[in-house]
Design a protein around this motif. Sequence first.
Motif, PDB file in Angstrom:
ATOM      1  N   LYS A 157      23.155 -16.475   9.757  1.00  0.00           N
ATOM      2  CA  LYS A 157      22.876 -15.381   8.830  1.00  0.00           C
ATOM      3  C   LYS A 157      23.683 -15.513   7.546  1.00  0.00           C
ATOM      4  N   THR A 158      24.790 -16.219   7.635  1.00  0.00           N
ATOM      5  CA  THR A 158      25.645 -16.415   6.469  1.00  0.00           C
ATOM      6  C   THR A 158      26.158 -17.851   6.469  1.00  0.00           C
ATOM      7  N   LYS A 165      29.705 -19.301   0.714  1.00  0.00           N
ATOM      8  CA  LYS A 165      28.432 -18.587   0.897  1.00  0.00           C
ATOM      9  C   LYS A 165      27.609 -18.529  -0.390  1.00  0.00           C
ATOM     10  N   ASN A 166      28.242 -18.804  -1.518  1.00  0.00           N
ATOM     11  CA  ASN A 166      27.541 -18.801  -2.805  1.00  0.00           C
ATOM     12  C   ASN A 166      27.171 -20.198  -3.289  1.00  0.00           C
ATOM     13  N   LYS A 174      23.203 -23.529   5.857  1.00  0.00           N
ATOM     14  CA  LYS A 174      23.302 -22.571   6.961  1.00  0.00           C
ATOM     15  C   LYS A 174      22.303 -22.844   8.096  1.00  0.00           C
TER      16      LYS A 174
END
Length: 226
Positions: A157-158, A165-166, A174
């Motif tokens: 999910k992340t 994460k960016n 992911k």
Amino acid sequence: MATPKFNKNIFDFFKQLENNNNRDWFNEHKTEFKTIETEVKQTYNVLLEKLNKHDQIEKFKMFRIYRDVRFSKNKLPYKTHFGGSFGRKKPELRGGYYLHIQPNNESFIATGFWEPNKEDLLRIRREFEQDDQDIRNIINNKKFKSVWGEFVGDELKTAPRDFDKNHPAIDLIKKKQYIFIKKYTDKEVISDVFIDDVNASFKAIRPFFDYMSDVLTTNLNGESII
């Protein structure tokens, strides 16, 4: 001699089995099943021969009809499909092919990386973190996409641990699986051209396999690890 192909009797048998998925019924029809199974395996072997003309297949496995129900809530004893996998020559060639034959328009072929081990998964993610342009050029190619569409499979999910994460490639990073699937109708499966279409589709995946094989047999500096 005609080239072996899949016949309608496969679907007829499995539709009956769906309504009679018990050992008594199956044992009464086991001779019929064995005849169908032999014919199906011949057709899988035709595909194997075709694959070996443009790839190196190290292992072919046709899965048994018996279900392992020990740890499953579904206690039905038999599968209602045929499945067979084709593994490429290791360690230099990575990836594999799968052909699934099931009635009610549920047949499909799949290819890619179902369960990469943690080392391979990390290596793939680090490659995408470093440079995602090559993989995007492959999977966004118009001809490639017309055959295989988009990636499918499980993903986080992340961001995974120790990844940003960016990051611009986080959509790829992911993912936990890197799989492509192509579906077929019952009518298509029993057609004379089905095996040729499957073979051509598998052949079309090669740019992806060549890229991933290169990634998984080298370190981030491009040095061989095999």
